[in-house]
Design an enzyme around this catalytic site. Structure first.
Site, PDB file in Angstrom:
ATOM      1  N   LYS A  52       0.842  -1.201   0.000  1.00  0.00           N
ATOM      2  CA  LYS A  52       0.000   0.000   0.000  1.00  0.00           C
ATOM      3  C   LYS A  52       0.876   1.250   0.000  1.00  0.00           C
ATOM      4  O   LYS A  52       1.887   1.306   0.703  1.00  0.00           O
ATOM      5  CB  LYS A  52      -0.921  -0.032   1.219  1.00  0.00           C
ATOM      6  CG  LYS A  52      -1.942   1.099   1.287  1.00  0.00           C
ATOM      7  CD  LYS A  52      -2.852   0.889   2.488  1.00  0.00           C
ATOM      8  CE  LYS A  52      -3.800   2.036   2.717  1.00  0.00           C
ATOM      9  NZ  LYS A  52      -4.664   1.821   3.901  1.00  0.00           N
ATOM     10  N   SER A  85      -9.391   2.561   3.149  1.00  0.00           N
ATOM     11  CA  SER A  85      -8.437   3.234   2.294  1.00  0.00           C
ATOM     12  C   SER A  85      -7.530   2.279   1.508  1.00  0.00           C
ATOM     13  O   SER A  85      -6.818   2.717   0.592  1.00  0.00           O
ATOM     14  CB  SER A  85      -7.562   4.179   3.122  1.00  0.00           C
ATOM     15  OG  SER A  85      -6.769   3.480   4.059  1.00  0.00           O
ATOM     16  N   SER A 133      -9.829   0.506   7.301  1.00  0.00           N
ATOM     17  CA  SER A 133      -9.219   0.517   5.966  1.00  0.00           C
ATOM     18  C   SER A 133      -8.736  -0.827   5.456  1.00  0.00           C
ATOM     19  O   SER A 133      -8.379  -0.944   4.284  1.00  0.00           O
ATOM     20  CB  SER A 133      -8.060   1.512   5.942  1.00  0.00           C
ATOM     21  OG  SER A 133      -8.536   2.818   6.116  1.00  0.00           O
TER      22      SER A 133
END
EC number: 3.5.1.4
Length: 473
Positions: free
Chosen positions: A82, A157, A181
């Site tokens: 990520k 997210s 997230s």
């Protein structure tokens, strides 16, 4: 509607990470072939999904050719990181374009752990700006779309990681969770998403210094055993001795559990559809012999949402005020999206309320301890409504998007504040065929229990896959 996936008859097939690692170890497939297959898959689906933040395909090819980490369990299995943690030689843009990219000088600690398990990173995945929103729909970077139906959001997210795992590009990808997230993209994309206990995996220094430690690193996968195997292997590389070990979790739970079911958050009841799906799962748990109790009261006090938004805004305010020091001279706060700026303005106007809000958030841990003194597991929906279409959660008006986000994701932040583990499992589908996540939470350090229960549910109700979308009843 457009369903997008990359499952084809290549070196990856439809194997999960554990099976793929075994195929590589046995020589049935080659490391280079696996990496090339994953690259081809990424190139095939990313134009439709917008999930990639940075492609490091040549770096992955070199790692496969050199046989880096050959002794590690996941040796040669492709993954993504990520884009809010550092990978040496690659930019970290945190879901924004508010500064000019520059290469990180070293891997973050969690990157070293992820790669230390043998996983080979193909690059970095998109997220919402600084992870503040539950959808990634940046006004200039564009939305990350859901592979089940590209009219819908992939959640956030950890948007890009969720989309790429669900679409079959890789079987496992790094994610992290400061308010849902990991779990929200798991729910949107039909994946397994475990937010571990506070401190289970290493964190970046800025997260360790927070007055309320809400952030946790983890992974998104398609199978329970991949998630369990990752934590087993990560624990061999980095261990928090203040927590009981997760260990090697390979089978369903044996004891029958006390499970509380809650469908009402501090703001609202879950939508009729999501509530009914949650109650259906509660019925399955009863059929499996667990003691299920329906609880009317939400797992947090009425002040929770206001306190959490104020604290969320404190994090946004810190990014706005320290941006040039953190990200360099090219940082331009006028390029930040309306949610980031709106959160920062909100807390900037209410700084006098922040100390009391932080105190109340910290006290929520006591409430959690009492709750899990009575129950082994809490069952809630992961989100209060089924996955929305792209655009619904990204209007330009700050108050509108905040109200919609708060209503949708109100179940997930509680576990971040209390520090307890929670796992989202893709145990249902909406009427329009989108995955619906169900969330199981337990007391601090009880990830093994959640994984065992997840194994039992995976066996009792196998979930849909994007290329085989019918759920077994």
């Amino acid at each position: 509607m457009s369903r997008v996936h990359a499952f084809v008859d290549d070196a990856l097939g439809d194997l999960d990470a554990v099976a793929l690692a075994d195929a590589i170890r046995s020589g049935r497939v080659g490391r280079a072939d696996v990496v090339e297959a994953a690259i081809a898959r990424a190139e095939a689906v990313n134009p439709a999904l917008n999930a990639l933040a940075y492609a490091a395909f040549d770096v992955a090819r070199d790692a496969a050719a050199m046989g880096t980490g050959q002794e590690a369990f996941f040796s040669g299995v492709p993954t993504f990181i990520k884009d809010n943690v550092d990978v040496a030689g690659q930019p970290s843009m945190h879901g924004t374009d508010a500064w000019e990219p520059y290469a990180a000088v070293a891997d973050s600690e969690i990157t070293r752990v992820v790669l230390g398990t043998g996983l080979v990173s193909l690059g970095k995945t998109q997220l919402s700006e600084f992870g503040f929103s539950a959808v990634a729909e940046h006004p200039r970077l564009g939305p990350v779309r859901n592979p089940w139906n590209t009219d819908y959001t992939a959640g956030a997210s950890s948007s890009g990681s969720g989309a790429l795992v669900a679409a079959g590009v890789v079987p496992i990808a790094h994610a992290n969770d400061g308010g849902g997230s990991i779990r929200i993209p798991a729910a949107c994309n039909g994946l397994v998403g475990l937010k571990p206990s506070r401190g289970r995996l290493p964190l970046e220094p800025e997260y360790r210094r927070l007055p309320v430690g809400i952030v946790a690193n983890g992974v998104l996968t398609r199978t329970v055993r991949d998630t369990a195997a990752f934590y087993r292997e990560a624990e061999r590389l980095w261990r928090n001795h203040q927590l009981p070990p997760v260990g090697d979790v390979t089978s369903p739970v044996k004891q029958r559990l006390r499970i509380a079911v809650v469908t009402r958050s501090v703001l609202r009841e879950a939508s009729p559809e999501v509530r009914q799906l949650t109650l259906k799962l509660a019925g399955l748990l009863e059929e499996l012999g667990h003691r299920v109790e329906h609880v009317d009261h939400p797992p947090a006090p009425a002040s929770f949402v206001d306190d959490f938004v104020l604290y969320w805004g404190f994090l946004a305010l810190a990014q706005v005020r320290s941006g040039r020091r953190t990200f360099g001279r090219t940082f331009d706060p006028t390029r930040l999206d309306e949610l980031t700026l709106g959160l920062a303005r909100h807390t900037g106007r209410n700084l006098h309320r922040l100390p009391l809000a932080i105190m109340r958030l910290r006290m929520l841990r006591r409430r959690s301890v009492r709750f899990f003194g009575t129950y082994d597991v809490l069952l809630t929906p992961t989100v209060a409504e089924a996955t929305p279409q792209v655009g619904y959660l990204a209007p330009t008006d700050y108050q509108t998007v905040l109200d919609r986000l708060s209503s949708w994701v109100v179940f997930t932040p509680v576990q971040n504040v209390t520090g307890v583990p929670a796992i989202s499992l893709p145990l249902a589908q909406s009427a329009d065929g989108m995955p619906v996540g169900m969330m199981l939470s337990a007391d601090t350090g009880r990830e093994a229990l959640l994984l065992e229960l997840a194994y039992e549910l995976e066996e009792a109700r196998p979930w849909a896959r994007i290329h085989a979308p019918n759920i077994a009843e």
